[in-house]
Write a protein that holds these residues in place. Structure first.
Motif, PDB file in Angstrom:
ATOM      1  N   VAL A 147       0.867  -1.182   0.000  1.00 12.98           N
ATOM      2  CA  VAL A 147       0.000   0.000   0.000  1.00 12.98           C
ATOM      3  C   VAL A 147       0.899   1.226   0.000  1.00 12.98           C
ATOM      4  O   VAL A 147       1.742   1.383   0.887  1.00 12.98           O
ATOM      5  CB  VAL A 147      -0.930   0.037   1.232  1.00 12.98           C
ATOM      6  CG1 VAL A 147      -1.786   1.305   1.209  1.00 12.98           C
ATOM      7  CG2 VAL A 147      -1.815  -1.202   1.280  1.00 12.98           C
ATOM      8  N   GLY A 148       0.734   2.092  -0.988  1.00 11.19           N
ATOM      9  CA  GLY A 148       1.531   3.306  -1.092  1.00 11.19           C
ATOM     10  C   GLY A 148       0.815   4.521  -0.531  1.00 11.19           C
ATOM     11  O   GLY A 148       0.024   4.410   0.404  1.00 11.19           O
ATOM     12  N   PRO A 149       1.037   5.709  -1.112  1.00 11.40           N
ATOM     13  CA  PRO A 149       0.438   6.937  -0.582  1.00 11.40           C
ATOM     14  C   PRO A 149      -1.084   6.899  -0.591  1.00 11.40           C
ATOM     15  O   PRO A 149      -1.703   6.291  -1.470  1.00 11.40           O
ATOM     16  CB  PRO A 149       0.946   8.018  -1.549  1.00 11.40           C
ATOM     17  CG  PRO A 149       2.168   7.436  -2.171  1.00 11.40           C
ATOM     18  CD  PRO A 149       1.919   5.966  -2.270  1.00 11.40           C
ATOM     19  N   GLY A 150      -1.693   7.536   0.409  1.00 11.98           N
ATOM     20  CA  GLY A 150      -3.141   7.689   0.427  1.00 11.98           C
ATOM     21  C   GLY A 150      -3.838   7.057   1.603  1.00 11.98           C
ATOM     22  O   GLY A 150      -5.037   7.271   1.789  1.00 11.98           O
ATOM     23  N   ASP A 151      -3.122   6.269   2.416  1.00 12.92           N
ATOM     24  CA  ASP A 151      -3.743   5.676   3.597  1.00 12.92           C
ATOM     25  C   ASP A 151      -3.049   6.215   4.838  1.00 12.92           C
ATOM     26  O   ASP A 151      -2.173   7.083   4.758  1.00 12.92           O
ATOM     27  CB  ASP A 151      -3.691   4.150   3.535  1.00 12.92           C
ATOM     28  CG  ASP A 151      -5.022   3.519   3.936  1.00 12.92           C
ATOM     29  OD1 ASP A 151      -5.393   3.648   5.117  1.00 12.92           O
ATOM     30  OD2 ASP A 151      -5.688   2.924   3.072  1.00 12.92           O
ATOM     31  N   ASP A 152      -3.427   5.704   6.021  1.00 16.84           N
ATOM     32  CA  ASP A 152      -2.828   6.206   7.248  1.00 16.84           C
ATOM     33  C   ASP A 152      -1.346   5.849   7.340  1.00 16.84           C
ATOM     34  O   ASP A 152      -0.562   6.583   7.936  1.00 16.84           O
ATOM     35  CB  ASP A 152      -3.584   5.662   8.469  1.00 16.84           C
ATOM     36  CG  ASP A 152      -4.936   6.330   8.639  1.00 16.84           C
ATOM     37  OD1 ASP A 152      -5.016   7.319   9.375  1.00 16.84           O
ATOM     38  OD2 ASP A 152      -5.901   5.878   8.013  1.00 16.84           O
ATOM     39  N   CYS A 153      -0.957   4.699   6.803  1.00 16.19           N
ATOM     40  CA  CYS A 153       0.445   4.263   6.762  1.00 16.19           C
ATOM     41  C   CYS A 153       0.714   3.610   5.413  1.00 16.19           C
ATOM     42  O   CYS A 153      -0.194   3.081   4.787  1.00 16.19           O
ATOM     43  CB  CYS A 153       0.747   3.231   7.852  1.00 16.19           C
ATOM     44  SG  CYS A 153       0.430   3.732   9.545  1.00 16.19           S
ATOM     45  N   ALA A 154       1.978   3.617   5.015  1.00 24.38           N
ATOM     46  CA  ALA A 154       2.397   2.740   3.927  1.00 24.38           C
ATOM     47  C   ALA A 154       2.480   1.322   4.486  1.00 24.38           C
ATOM     48  O   ALA A 154       2.778   1.123   5.664  1.00 24.38           O
ATOM     49  CB  ALA A 154       3.746   3.176   3.389  1.00 24.38           C
ATOM     50  N   VAL A 155       2.202   0.338   3.632  1.00 23.72           N
ATOM     51  CA  VAL A 155       2.280  -1.060   4.041  1.00 23.72           C
ATOM     52  C   VAL A 155       3.309  -1.744   3.153  1.00 23.72           C
ATOM     53  O   VAL A 155       3.197  -1.729   1.927  1.00 23.72           O
ATOM     54  CB  VAL A 155       0.917  -1.776   3.917  1.00 23.72           C
ATOM     55  CG1 VAL A 155       1.030  -3.212   4.436  1.00 23.72           C
ATOM     56  CG2 VAL A 155      -0.166  -1.009   4.673  1.00 23.72           C
ATOM     57  N   LEU A 156       4.322  -2.356   3.796  1.00 24.49           N
ATOM     58  CA  LEU A 156       5.407  -3.013   3.092  1.00 24.49           C
ATOM     59  C   LEU A 156       5.421  -4.498   3.422  1.00 24.49           C
ATOM     60  O   LEU A 156       4.990  -4.909   4.505  1.00 24.49           O
ATOM     61  CB  LEU A 156       6.754  -2.394   3.490  1.00 24.49           C
ATOM     62  CG  LEU A 156       6.845  -0.872   3.437  1.00 24.49           C
ATOM     63  CD1 LEU A 156       8.199  -0.406   3.935  1.00 24.49           C
ATOM     64  CD2 LEU A 156       6.578  -0.358   2.020  1.00 24.49           C
ATOM     65  N   ARG A 157       5.928  -5.297   2.512  1.00 28.17           N
ATOM     66  CA  ARG A 157       6.026  -6.725   2.743  1.00 28.17           C
ATOM     67  C   ARG A 157       7.111  -7.005   3.780  1.00 28.17           C
ATOM     68  O   ARG A 157       8.221  -6.474   3.690  1.00 28.17           O
ATOM     69  CB  ARG A 157       6.357  -7.448   1.429  1.00 28.17           C
ATOM     70  CG  ARG A 157       6.065  -8.946   1.454  1.00 28.17           C
ATOM     71  CD  ARG A 157       6.407  -9.576   0.106  1.00 28.17           C
ATOM     72  NE  ARG A 157       5.723  -8.916  -1.000  1.00 28.17           N
ATOM     73  CZ  ARG A 157       4.475  -9.153  -1.365  1.00 28.17           C
ATOM     74  NH1 ARG A 157       3.745 -10.037  -0.688  1.00 28.17           N
ATOM     75  NH2 ARG A 157       3.934  -8.514  -2.391  1.00 28.17           N
ATOM     76  N   GLY A 158       6.794  -7.815   4.774  1.00 25.70           N
ATOM     77  CA  GLY A 158       7.756  -8.149   5.810  1.00 25.70           C
ATOM     78  C   GLY A 158       8.697  -9.254   5.384  1.00 25.70           C
ATOM     79  O   GLY A 158       8.606  -9.799   4.274  1.00 25.70           O
ATOM     80  N   THR A 159       9.624  -9.599   6.280  1.00 24.64           N
ATOM     81  CA  THR A 159      10.614 -10.627   5.962  1.00 24.64           C
ATOM     82  C   THR A 159      10.108 -12.033   6.261  1.00 24.64           C
ATOM     83  O   THR A 159      10.617 -13.009   5.719  1.00 24.64           O
ATOM     84  CB  THR A 159      11.905 -10.379   6.755  1.00 24.64           C
ATOM     85  OG1 THR A 159      11.595 -10.334   8.154  1.00 24.64           O
ATOM     86  CG2 THR A 159      12.534  -9.047   6.350  1.00 24.64           C
TER      87      THR A 159
END
Length: 305
Positions: A36-48
């Protein structure tokens, strides 16, 4: 220029129109690691680890915008970190690590900065946030910026998951900004995690700019309109409906939930939390109702986009 809005004064443009102008050339959101990039409360990145997701948030407070020279230093630091924690809460996550950027006028007393860090540290310890570094720089006015990481093991609750017919709920009370709630609010981290882990909330965000600004954002992200029951708004003591709608900085959670969950949600919530929970309306079909500025009586119908 192709887009005439870039010539518009910032005060007329507004945050919702400015951010797309600034980020439209970014390609990072297409990377495999960006969920999830710009536009929400946080960015969401794939974890390890398998199924792990990282939440990434930055926020800032500025003197004479978010606090004054008379604001107790510890409360300035508390608010700086608390704002970012509230965004992690709005996704249903758990905060982990933070770095701090401090921009300081040359004449600032060291005691004020020490007090700010005391407030930051105390709140960080309360929510088990590791303060792991940062940067200092000179500036014309005092600014504290927080970059915060968090984790979530279940799908994060985005602003875009709501559906027409969903109930709208809000935690706590609204309209208490003038009573210094904005300096000592409690980030709804436990509540946000519970809503995410139980799949109660389909869309969620925190109320930082006021219900009249933030609710249309959630509805727009979900592709819906909304119906607001002004009579149901949970007002803070002494607050007016207008304050609840427009003052901002309540840092409560606003979320949409399927109406089939209404009875169970109402029954289960008080078993876990003392925080107030109030149903304030519903999402509806996009384009229904009137403009946000139309503050009539009873139910007001709003739409966005």
């Amino acid at each position: 220029m192709k887009n005439p809005s870039v010539r518009t004064a910032l005060v007329s443009l507004g945050e919702d129109r400015l951010i797309p102008l600034l980020t439209r050339g970014w390609g990072a959101s297409a990377a495999a690691s960006v969920l999830v990039g710009p536009g929400d409360d946080c960015a969401v990145l794939r974890g390890t680890r398998r199924g792990e997701r990282l939440l990434f948030k930055t926020d800032a407070v500025v003197e004479e915008v978010h606090f004054t020279a008379a604001t107790p230093s510890a409360l300035v630091g508390r608010k700086a970190l608390g704002r970012a924690l509230s965004d992690i809460a709005a996704m249903g996550g758990t905060p982990t690590h933070a770095v701090i950027t401090l921009a300081v006028p040359p004449g600032t007393a060291p005691a004020r900065l020490i007090g700010i860090y005391r407030g930051l540290t105390a709140l960080g310890r309360r929510y088990q946030v590791n303060l792991v570094g940062g940067e200092t720089t000179r500036a014309a006015q005092l600014l504290i910026s927080i970059a915060l990481l968090g984790t979530i093991a279940v799908p994060p609750v985005l602003r875009s998951g709501g559906k027409a017919g969903d109930d709208l709920w809000v935690t706590g009370t609204l309209g208490a900004t003038q009573k210094r709630k904005h300096l000592a609010f409690i980030p709804r981290l436990a509540e946000g995690r519970w809503l995410a882990e139980g799949r109660w909330a389909r869309a969620m965000m925190d109320l930082s700019d006021g219900l009249a600004a933030d609710l249309p954002r959630l509805a727009a992200a979900s592709g819906t309109g909304f119906i607001l029951d002004r009579a149901a708004l949970p007002l803070a003591r002494g607050a007016t409906v207008q304050a609840a709608l427009g003052d901002g900085e309540d840092y409560e959670l606003l979320f949409a939930a399927a109406p089939r969950h209404r009875a169970r949600l109402t029954a289960e919530w008080p078993r876990h939390f003392s925080t107030r929970l109030t149903r304030i309306g519903a999402l509806c079909a996009r384009g229904k109702g009137s403009a946000v500025a139309d503050l009539g009586t009873g139910f007001d119908h709003f739409h966005h986009g």
